[in-house]
Scaffold this motif. Structure first.
Motif: not given
Length: 120
Positions: A35, A37, A46-47, A50, A96
């Motif tokens: 992912a 962020y 915040e995401l 992903r 991530n």
């Protein structure tokens, strides 16, 4: 252990594009989520997007249609193509990886972040 190294950040005029890359080393499990962020000044992380090992993809509503997450065939490098950038996209972007174990437990790995600045 998994090490992540982002690259590709920079400054760009609104409407422009950038492509972020995240090179990984170490063992990424067959059950994983990769992912991007971001954290803007004064805001929570915040995401952004992903992708799962089954190729399910999710995007933050505000980037849907402008950003594209992908990875190479080996699953070792993660990308984020960002088009039609807006000043509100300015943030530090982080790569991530989540390695999932039995029953949903997982380990989180983070890169050092790369700055994206969009000016109007």
């Amino acid at each position: 252990q998994v090490q992540l190294a982002e690259s590709g950040g920079g400054s760009v005029q609104a409407g422009g594009s950038l492509r972020l890359s995240c090179a990984t080393s170490g063992h990424i499990f067959s059950s994983n989520v990769m992912a991007w962020y971001r954290r803007a000044p004064g805001r929570q992380r915040e995401l952004v997007a992903r992708i799962t090992n089954t190729d399910r993809i999710d995007y933050l509503d505000s980037v849907q249609g402008r950003f594209t997450i992908s990875r190479d065939n080996a699953g070792k490098t993660l990308y984020l193509q960002m088009n039609y950038l807006k000043p509100e996209d300015t943030a530090v972007y982080y790569c991530n990886v989540k390695n999932y174990f039995y029953k949903g437990a997982h380990c989180d790995y983070w890169g050092q972040g790369t700055q994206v600045t969009v000016y109007s």
